[in-house]
Design a protein around this motif. Structure first.
Motif, short mmCIF file in Angstrom:
data_model
loop_
_atom_site.label_atom_id
_atom_site.label_comp_id
_atom_site.label_asym_id
_atom_site.label_seq_id
_atom_site.Cartn_x
_atom_site.Cartn_y
_atom_site.Cartn_z
N TYR A 79 36.40 4.78 41.98
CA TYR A 79 35.69 4.14 43.08
C TYR A 79 36.46 2.92 43.56
N LEU A 80 36.30 2.60 44.85
CA LEU A 80 36.81 1.34 45.39
C LEU A 80 35.69 0.31 45.39
N CYS A 81 35.99 -0.92 44.96
CA CYS A 81 34.95 -1.96 44.96
C CYS A 81 35.44 -3.25 45.61
N GLY A 82 36.60 -3.22 46.28
CA GLY A 82 37.17 -4.42 46.87
C GLY A 82 36.99 -4.49 48.37
N SER A 83 37.67 -5.45 48.98
CA SER A 83 37.53 -5.71 50.42
C SER A 83 38.04 -4.57 51.29
N GLY A 84 38.83 -3.66 50.71
CA GLY A 84 39.28 -2.50 51.47
C GLY A 84 38.18 -1.49 51.71
N ALA A 85 37.03 -1.66 51.04
CA ALA A 85 35.86 -0.81 51.25
C ALA A 85 34.88 -1.51 52.18
#
Length: 489
Positions: A457-463
């Motif tokens: 999963y992505l959980c950073g500012s790119g999401a």
């Protein structure tokens, strides 16, 4: 201590974790806190990057979601203290005038009236027009005073390579003004002790819930089974850490192009990630000074710190065309001849970050291309020349500023990429254009924090919803993971 750490990263391999998080920034730690509070065993791997305390990258707080503040008890229990800035902005003019804007409607009306009575009446209005349009088009329709339009437009290009005339630039302004501080919309604040105090408070909440934060534990690659399922990570020292759930707080490019083994992801997904816009034109200069800058346009009878020092100080532009010209220089491959500068002086409100009588100043500077055609950011003389250009520009508005500097630290786009892990130096983990927001972030078809690899999963500012110190991507991703885990148990 705010965090629980292991003496050696090899201790991570002693068990299989319910979830691993790559990167311990505010979003990674937010995800860790929610997952640990949800009953999962969580480990966070983090690569660590006299007298003065600098917030090296971020510098103001407004976007941190109230839900994160309240649910994790960051202020009431974990020591996070917000120092509200009001007025919010100060724009000095070379003709001896200035514009102060804040939360006080009467102040705003009085200040704007100095430039245009019509604009003063029009200022309180609906910002929804900004969603799809170039910010210049909307502001030209709304207002007539150049300095007011320039002050507002500057928030539409912060952290981007875009001009004020770029379609969708209005959304970035919306993104900045949608924040709040202590319940008041559009209010920015400093954080006592520097912006690192946000991560410290979130880390404290995560540790209290049982999360384990391990520093100096750089992830070199993801462990993938059958080319489709995540099984953990490999650290830079070769240690394998196992988990069926991995959340990445790294940029989408770093996550999928550098950490995921090759020939695992679908070709169309790889192309979309590889060709996303990670360009940046932002340089951050952190400065220690022996006195406050004194702006020659101000006759406010404040010999020391006054309202002009409290908020965001906009220097070097008094019209939208000046911002556009600065952008055009970068589009032509060279740093802006007359840079666009946002100055903040957090030590005016936060007495914990500098010695008595001295101050910390942050300059957020645009536009500086990643690879300038007229030099190299690794060249000391080239770097020094650009820094002095910025200081000289400030001198035009605050004579003697350059002579007050005790020392400075400069982070150009390549420095931000190398030292902070921001691909291209982009502070938002990727451009915030209309083609990379909402259902398109990070790429079309994958806006719900999931990825083509099961368990990653992505959980950073790119999401979604994007950049800024808000904690929303970390919180949202954690809630999704908890839902997924509960389905299988």
């Amino acid at each position: 201590m705010w965090r629980r750490t292991f003496t050696s990263a090899t201790a991570l391999k002693d068990k299989k974790w319910d979830a691993l998080i790559i990167g311990g920034g505010h979003n990674g730690l937010t995800a860790a806190a929610y997952l640990a509070r949800g009953g999962l065993s969580v480990a966070v791997t983090e690569e660590l990057v006299p007298g003065f305390k600098f917030s090296r990258c971020s510098y103001l707080q407004s976007l941190l979601r109230p839900s994160v503040m309240n649910e994790l008890e960051l202020g009431s229990k974990h020591g996070l203290k917000l120092l509200r800035s009001n007025p919010l902005s100060f724009t000095p003019c070379l003709d001896g005038r200035y514009l102060l804007l804040g939360t006080d409607k009467h102040l705003n009306h009085s200040e704007i009236s100095k430039f245009s009575q019509k604009d003063a009446e029009a200022y309180p209005r609906d910002f929804l027009d900004l969603l799809l349009s170039p910010v210049s088009k909307v502001l030209n329709n709304w207002f007539e005073a150049d300095v007011l339009k320039a002050t507002l437009a500057s928030d539409a290009v912060i952290g981007s390579t875009a001009s004020v005339h770029a379609p969708g630039s209005g959304y970035v302004l919306l993104h900045h003004v949608m924040g709040e501080s202590d319940g008041d919309r559009g209010v920015w604040s400093f954080v006592e002790g520097g912006m690192g105090s946000i991560s410290k408070a979130i880390g404290s909440a995560a540790a209290e819930a049982g999360a384990h934060v391990v520093t100096n534990a750089e992830v070199s690659q993801l462990l993938i089974e059958n080319s489709s399922t995540v099984r953990g990570v490999i650290l830079a020292d070769g240690t394998e850490v196992h988990s069926s759930v991995v959340l990445s707080n790294a940029t989408p490019y770093k996550t999928f192009m550098e950490l995921v083994p090759s020939n695992v992801l679908p070709d169309d997904f790889v192309r979309a990630i590889k060709h996303s816009d990670y360009s940046s034109a932002t340089t951050k200069i952190n400065i220690a000074v022996d006195k406050l800058p004194q702006f020659q346009c101000c006759k406010l009878n404040h010999p020391h710190d006054g309202p002009q020092h409290v908020g965001s100080i906009r220097i070097g532009f008094e019209s939208m065309e000046e911002i556009h010209s600065a952008c055009q220089d970068a589009m032509n491959g060279v740093p802006s001849r007359r840079p666009f500068i946002e100055m903040t002086i957090p030590s005016v409100l936060d007495k914990t970050i500098s010695p008595p009588g001295k101050h910390v100043i942050n300059l957020f500077v645009q536009y500086t291309p990643y690879k300038p055609l007229d030099g190299d950011w690794q060249d000391h003389d080239y770097r020094e020349s650009f820094a002095q250009k910025c200081f000289t520009l400030v001198d035009e508005y605050a004579p003697g500023f350059s002579s007050s500097i005790l020392g400075f630290d400069m982070l150009t786009p390549p420095d931000l990429e190398r030292e902070i892990g921001l691909t291209g130096g982009n502070i938002f983990h990727g451009a915030m254009g209309l083609d990379s927001l909402f259902l398109m972030r990070p790429v079309k078809g994958w806006s719900n924090y999931k990825t083509p690899l099961k368990g990653l999963y992505l959980c950073g500012s790119g999401a979604h919803p994007g950049g800024g110190v808000m904690g929303a991507p970390g919180r949202n991703a954690a809630h999704l993971v908890l839902q997924e885990v509960r389905k299988t148990t």
